[in-house]
Design a protein around this motif. Structure first.
Motif, PDB file in Angstrom:
ATOM      1  N   LEU A  78       0.699  -1.537  -0.075  1.00 18.86           N
ATOM      2  CA  LEU A  78      -0.023  -0.136   0.074  1.00 18.86           C
ATOM      3  C   LEU A  78       0.841   1.374  -0.085  1.00 18.86           C
ATOM      4  O   LEU A  78       0.638   2.109  -0.731  1.00 18.86           O
ATOM      5  N   THR A 128       3.011   9.490  -5.452  1.00 16.79           N
ATOM      6  CA  THR A 128       3.355  10.896  -5.178  1.00 16.79           C
ATOM      7  C   THR A 128       4.496  11.139  -5.780  1.00 16.79           C
ATOM      8  O   THR A 128       4.482  12.429  -6.307  1.00 16.79           O
ATOM      9  N   ARG A 170       2.689  12.313  -8.950  1.00 18.31           N
ATOM     10  CA  ARG A 170       2.120  13.742  -8.675  1.00 18.31           C
ATOM     11  C   ARG A 170       3.308  14.927  -8.931  1.00 18.31           C
ATOM     12  O   ARG A 170       2.970  16.083  -9.448  1.00 18.31           O
ATOM     13  N   ILE A 203      10.295  14.689   0.745  1.00 17.08           N
ATOM     14  CA  ILE A 203      10.286  13.193   1.364  1.00 17.08           C
ATOM     15  C   ILE A 203      10.663  12.251   0.575  1.00 17.08           C
ATOM     16  O   ILE A 203      10.740  11.037   1.173  1.00 17.08           O
ATOM     17  N   VAL A 247      12.762  18.496   6.613  1.00 17.50           N
ATOM     18  CA  VAL A 247      11.263  18.762   6.732  1.00 17.50           C
ATOM     19  C   VAL A 247      10.830  19.508   7.825  1.00 17.50           C
ATOM     20  O   VAL A 247       9.922  20.471   7.387  1.00 17.50           O
ATOM     21  N   LEU A 297       7.901  22.623   7.451  1.00 17.68           N
ATOM     22  CA  LEU A 297       7.198  23.113   8.391  1.00 17.68           C
ATOM     23  C   LEU A 297       7.355  24.175   9.261  1.00 17.68           C
ATOM     24  O   LEU A 297       6.371  24.725   9.965  1.00 17.68           O
ATOM     25  N   PHE A 346      -3.411  18.284  11.111  1.00 22.99           N
ATOM     26  CA  PHE A 346      -2.112  18.390  11.340  1.00 22.99           C
ATOM     27  C   PHE A 346      -1.766  19.913  11.518  1.00 22.99           C
ATOM     28  O   PHE A 346      -0.476  20.258  12.196  1.00 22.99           O
ATOM     29  N   VAL A 381       0.727  21.583  14.237  1.00 23.11           N
ATOM     30  CA  VAL A 381       1.959  22.082  13.815  1.00 23.11           C
ATOM     31  C   VAL A 381       2.016  23.694  14.348  1.00 23.11           C
ATOM     32  O   VAL A 381       3.142  24.161  15.081  1.00 23.11           O
ATOM     33  N   GLN A 391       9.719  17.497  16.437  1.00 24.99           N
ATOM     34  CA  GLN A 391       9.838  17.763  14.927  1.00 24.99           C
ATOM     35  C   GLN A 391       9.797  16.373  14.155  1.00 24.99           C
ATOM     36  O   GLN A 391       9.310  16.462  13.154  1.00 24.99           O
ATOM     37  N   HIS A 392      10.550  15.408  14.520  1.00 17.05           N
ATOM     38  CA  HIS A 392      10.727  14.238  13.608  1.00 17.05           C
ATOM     39  C   HIS A 392       9.116  13.578  13.575  1.00 17.05           C
ATOM     40  O   HIS A 392       8.741  13.059  12.607  1.00 17.05           O
ATOM     41  N   ALA A 408       7.554  15.699  10.995  1.00 14.33           N
ATOM     42  CA  ALA A 408       7.887  15.443   9.562  1.00 14.33           C
ATOM     43  C   ALA A 408       7.451  14.141   9.126  1.00 14.33           C
ATOM     44  O   ALA A 408       6.951  14.123   8.012  1.00 14.33           O
ATOM     45  N   GLU A 409       7.324  13.011   9.904  1.00 11.83           N
ATOM     46  CA  GLU A 409       6.751  11.789   9.607  1.00 11.83           C
ATOM     47  C   GLU A 409       5.432  11.964   9.142  1.00 11.83           C
ATOM     48  O   GLU A 409       5.197  11.331   8.066  1.00 11.83           O
ATOM     49  N   PHE A 468       3.999  14.725   8.091  1.00 10.18           N
ATOM     50  CA  PHE A 468       3.919  15.292   6.821  1.00 10.18           C
ATOM     51  C   PHE A 468       4.148  14.463   5.677  1.00 10.18           C
ATOM     52  O   PHE A 468       3.324  14.551   4.548  1.00 10.18           O
ATOM     53  N   ALA A 469       5.054  13.509   5.837  1.00 10.75           N
ATOM     54  CA  ALA A 469       5.327  12.809   4.664  1.00 10.75           C
ATOM     55  C   ALA A 469       4.233  11.830   4.373  1.00 10.75           C
ATOM     56  O   ALA A 469       3.512  11.579   3.266  1.00 10.75           O
ATOM     57  N   GLU A 470       3.729  11.280   5.349  1.00 15.43           N
ATOM     58  CA  GLU A 470       2.455  10.490   5.214  1.00 15.43           C
ATOM     59  C   GLU A 470       1.212  11.058   4.356  1.00 15.43           C
ATOM     60  O   GLU A 470       0.704  10.597   3.478  1.00 15.43           O
ATOM     61  N   GLU A 507       1.273  13.660   2.435  1.00 17.39           N
ATOM     62  CA  GLU A 507       1.782  13.591   1.041  1.00 17.39           C
ATOM     63  C   GLU A 507       1.436  12.568   0.342  1.00 17.39           C
ATOM     64  O   GLU A 507       1.055  12.687  -0.730  1.00 17.39           O
ATOM     65  N   LEU A 508       1.670  11.055   0.816  1.00 19.13           N
ATOM     66  CA  LEU A 508       1.296  10.015   0.132  1.00 19.13           C
ATOM     67  C   LEU A 508      -0.139  10.096   0.275  1.00 19.13           C
ATOM     68  O   LEU A 508      -0.793   9.573  -0.848  1.00 19.13           O
ATOM     69  N   ARG A 563      -2.358  12.601  -0.125  1.00 19.14           N
ATOM     70  CA  ARG A 563      -2.940  13.440  -1.127  1.00 19.14           C
ATOM     71  C   ARG A 563      -2.739  12.699  -2.417  1.00 19.14           C
ATOM     72  O   ARG A 563      -3.738  12.737  -3.123  1.00 19.14           O
ATOM     73  N   SER A 564      -1.776  12.112  -2.398  1.00 12.43           N
ATOM     74  CA  SER A 564      -1.633  11.303  -4.062  1.00 12.43           C
ATOM     75  C   SER A 564      -2.348  10.240  -4.355  1.00 12.43           C
ATOM     76  O   SER A 564      -2.925  10.074  -5.391  1.00 12.43           O
ATOM     77  N   LYS A 567      -5.294   3.694   3.515  1.00  8.68           N
ATOM     78  CA  LYS A 567      -4.169   4.489   3.852  1.00  8.68           C
ATOM     79  C   LYS A 567      -4.641   5.634   4.514  1.00  8.68           C
ATOM     80  O   LYS A 567      -4.174   6.108   5.595  1.00  8.68           O
ATOM     81  N   GLN A 619      -5.466   4.464   8.187  1.00 12.28           N
ATOM     82  CA  GLN A 619      -4.385   4.560   8.834  1.00 12.28           C
ATOM     83  C   GLN A 619      -3.869   5.678   9.266  1.00 12.28           C
ATOM     84  O   GLN A 619      -3.434   6.231  10.624  1.00 12.28           O
TER      85      GLN A 619
END
Lengths: 393, 379
Positions: free
Chosen positions: A294, A302, A305, A322, A383, A388, B257, B261, B281-282, B285-286, B288-290, B292-293, B295-296, B322, B325
């Motif tokens: 998944l 991504t 995109r 990322i 990041v 942020l 989110f 922040v 922060q980490h 940032a994690e 944020f990465a998720e 982005e996935l 959104r796609s 997704k 989760q």
């Protein structure tokens, strides 16, 4: 017939005539990638022939300008060339750090003399390059590098040590970050210089990794000499070139995750079997695999995109930050799943019954993905701060 | 199709964001909750939304809609997620209209779709029976009675049950639990004899309820699709609905989110803002990465509906799994990072986690859809 269609037909005919049959077979390992250089490693003599023919056309770097040894092709033509090559299964004629890393940096930051001197040799595969970045005490904190370059008028005298220098034992020249000034902040005073590795002041020692042999080396400089004309950009302004190149490197490493055609889930069905409902017999493993697939799918979407956003003129958005982090973490997960799915076979280290231990060696090697080219932790810092806007401690 | 929004879609998204930020915010939702409004949404705001054409965004122009497709509807749903705006967009526009479009006869579509598109009729799906989404386990019975059927059974989590004008009841005309064959869909108008609605109070304070069917009679003209053959169309409508809910969750989790922040940049402890701590922060940032996935995969799935993608079931379960989760992870982190203030009813962040869990559960949660994703992937 459109110009592009004509180009396609000419390209097709040329490839048919010039690409040796042996260069139309799938590559089976790193040894099939041709890197060129003064003492090229060849797994088949046709690699040299194929590279020479392609370089003659400028097609080892089809998108570079002709005066620098490139093909001078438009984007659409490069695409057609790629399509026609894959149509017959033609291998890339030349792979090198010169093409993927130094070349783009020189095109962006080099002066005309440097471009004319170095780029054609890269394009023809005459000179093989390595990258001198990391040092024993400058890993994630690369800008604290200490290799000194002393100004001697027409040249620099270089003393210090680099580490994780990929293929330093095979390379002819090095593009190297050195410190020319100690007085400012750590980002200032770094310079980007090029020099020949074939000189008494350069010593190279290969590094053996937990996965066995590796391309990495330690590289020592004891009064090594770099000509002033091979300083790229201004003295003390090498950090911006380094950053530019790191972005290229990160994109390359994040691409490592591309797996084989068979999915892990299908592989697992073969080794573990299904229950009465057709589901993978181990439900815990099944969930791990499903989550991995998944995330791989969503990560692929991504990348697509972000690519589409760039094409539509929106520019490279924050999502691209990322790629390195997520791509390498995914690849590590994939390798752990390989171990879980293949069991005993995956633990083999040598011998034909284990295919030379490729599974375990790849697994161990993948651990480095989230360390090299900026650790995952450094990526998350970037990041947090740049995207942020979270403040420094 | 490129994974980017075109100009028309971007305008729609901006218009929706602007309207909802003014008319249907978390504060409005709080007021509706505190007043004990049984409908759970503002009738007048819904009217305005319908006047702007939102109720017909994805409905074909031939049936009175705008024909913008599901990417368009998804963008509006995303904004309703960000603002926690309650309305019948999910129940009637996303789900009800999709089932009718998939299963209905020409006559039924002409009767119902324009009415939904104008906002005049609210049609909702009555599917779930037990604690979990399990459409093939449907046990509600439709027994032959002359040229019609008699319905018996109980349906839970019927969205907007107390304001619905009609229900699409899924019941068995044959077969047994687990069979695709034998499932049928019936259009049952609210207030029909034998159909009783009981409002249920849910954690997101929206309008969901119980539909009890006791010898409720439906005629032949109320059957949607073929007798016993509803599964194919219903399944596609459920895929569409799952993707739409994923779009809502994308807006919800992105907003939760962003608020979190912002709070990290403002809250001070130990003499500095807590957002300067690397431990936080980490984690941010994690997330944020998720996101982005997320959104796609949502955009890819929405485009998959409009493109008639053969892989729609896989795309739907991927998007819903997704988003379930990550919505769960984001809303949990939102509460944790807000600390004590996040636990208070006075603060708005709690509204996000409450709506999140209902949206996650609706039409299949993470476990349901990840299991389905694996099955569709051949393992």
């Amino acid at each position: 017939m459109s110009d592009l269609e004509q180009f396609r037909q000419e390209t097709r005919a040329w490839l048919e005539e010039n690409c040796p049959d042996s260069m139309r077979t799938p590559i089976t390992g790193f040894e099939d990638l041709y890197n060129g250089g003064r003492n090229p490693e060849v797994s088949h003599p046709d690699q040299v022939v194929w590279c020479e023919r392609m370089a003659e056309k400028g097609w080892t770097v089809p998108h570079w300008p002709r005066e620098y040894g490139g093909g001078g092709l438009e984007k659409a033509e490069v695409k057609v060339l790629g399509e026609e090559m894959s149509r017959i299964g033609a291998r890339r004629a030349l792979d090198s750090f010169g093409i993927s890393m130094l070349g783009p940096a020189l095109l962006e930051f080099g002066n005309e003399e440097q471009k004319l001197e170095h780029l054609p040799k890269i394009a023809r595969g005459e000179i093989r390059w390595c990258q001198g970045y990391s040092e024993p005490n400058a890993g994630s904190d690369l800008a604290s590098l200490a290799t000194r370059a002393e100004d001697k008028g027409d040249h620099y005298l270089i003393n210090g040590q680099k580490v994780w220098t990929s293929y330093a034992d095979k390379a002819d020249w090095i593009f190297c970050l050195v410190r020319t000034d100690n007085t400012g902040t750590k980002h200032e005073g770094i310079s980007f210089v090029l020099f020949d590795m074939d000189q008494p002041g350069v010593t190279v020692k290969p590094i053996k990794l937990i996965s066995g042999s590796s391309p990495f080396c330690e590289t020592f400089f004891d009064n090594a000499r770099a000509e002033k004309k091979n300083l790229v950009g201004e003295d003390g302004k090498g950090w911006s070139i380094a950053k530019y190149l790191l972005t290229h490197e990160r994109e390359m490493i994040s691409g490592f995750g591309a797996g084989p055609k068979k999915t892990v889930g299908q592989m697992a069905l073969e080794t573990i079997g299904a229950d009465a409902s057709g589901r993978l017999a181990n439900s815990v493993l099944r969930q791990n695999i499903a989550q991995y697939q998944l995330d791989t799918m969503a990560f692929g979407a991504t990348m697509a995109r972000v690519g589409d956003e760039v094409k539509s003129g929106k520019g490279l958005g924050p999502a691209s930050s990322i790629f390195k982090y997520y791509g390498t973490e995914l690849n590590k997960r994939r390798n752990e799943l390989n171990l879980a799915v293949l069991g005993e076979y995956a633990l083999g280290w040598e011998g034909d019954e284990y295919n030379g231990g490729t599974v375990s060696r790849d697994w161990l090697r993948s651990k480095g993905n989230s360390i090299e080219g900026g650790t995952s932790e450094v990526q998350l810092n970037i990041v947090a701060k740049r995207v942020l806007g979270l403040p420094d401690a | 199709m490129a994974l980017v929004l075109n100009e028309e879609q971007t305008m729609l998204k901006d218009a929706a964001a602007g309207f909802l930020a003014e008319k249907a915010t978390v504060a409005h939702q709080r007021a509706l909750r505190d007043e004990g409004d049984e409908r759970g949404y503002s009738e007048s705001v819904w009217k305005e939304m319908a006047e702007m054409g939102w109720a017909g965004i994805a409905i074909a122009e031939a049936y009175g809609g705008l024909g913008y497709g599901y990417v368009g509807l998804g963008l509006v749903l995303e904004q309703t997620g960000a603002n926690l705006s309650a309305s019948p967009l999910q129940s009637s526009v996303l789900i009800g209209a999709s089932v009718i479009a998939e299963l209905g006869s020409e006559k039924q579509k002409e009767e119902w779709l324009p009415a939904i598109a104008s906002g005049n009729k609210l049609v909702t799906l009555a599917l779930q029976e037990g604690n979990h989404h399990a459409p093939l386990a449907t046990a509600a019975a439709a027994a032959r009675d002359g040229d019609g059927w008699v319905l018996n059974g109980e349906k839970v989590l019927v969205l907007d049950a107390s304001s619905a004008d009609a229900f699409i009841v899924i019941a068995r005309t044959s077969g047994s639990s687990g069979d695709e064959q034998g499932l049928s869909a019936f259009l049952l108008e609210a207030g029909s004899a034998g159909a009783t609605v009981t409002a249920r109070s849910m954690v997101d304070s929206r309008n969901a309820g119980l539909l009890a069917l006791k010898d409720a009679r439906v005629g032949a003209e109320q059957l949607l699709g073929e007798e016993g053959g509803a599964w194919r169309g219903l399944s596609r409508a459920l895929d569409i609905a799952a993707i739409g809910l994923a779009a809502e969750m994308l807006g919800l989790s992105t907003e939760a989110f962003t608020r979190t922040v912002d709070y990290l940049k403002e809250r001070k402890q130990f003499g500095r803002v807590i957002g300067s701590f690397q431990g936080l922060q980490h984690r941010a940032a994690e997330l944020f990465a998720e996101l982005e996935l997320c959104r796609s995969i949502v955009l890819q799935a929405l485009q998959g509906i409009d493109n008639d993608d053969d892989n729609l079931p896989l795309l739907a379960s991927a998007a819903k799994a997704k988003l379930c989760q990550i919505t769960q992870q984001v809303t949990n982190e939102a509460i944790q990072m807000h600390g004590g203030i996040g636990m208070t009813d006075e603060h708005e962040i709690g509204f996000f986690i409450k709506r999140a869990r209902v949206a996650q559960h609706t039409l299949g949660d993470y476990n349901y859809h990840l299991d389905r994703f694996a099955q569709l992937g051949g393992f």
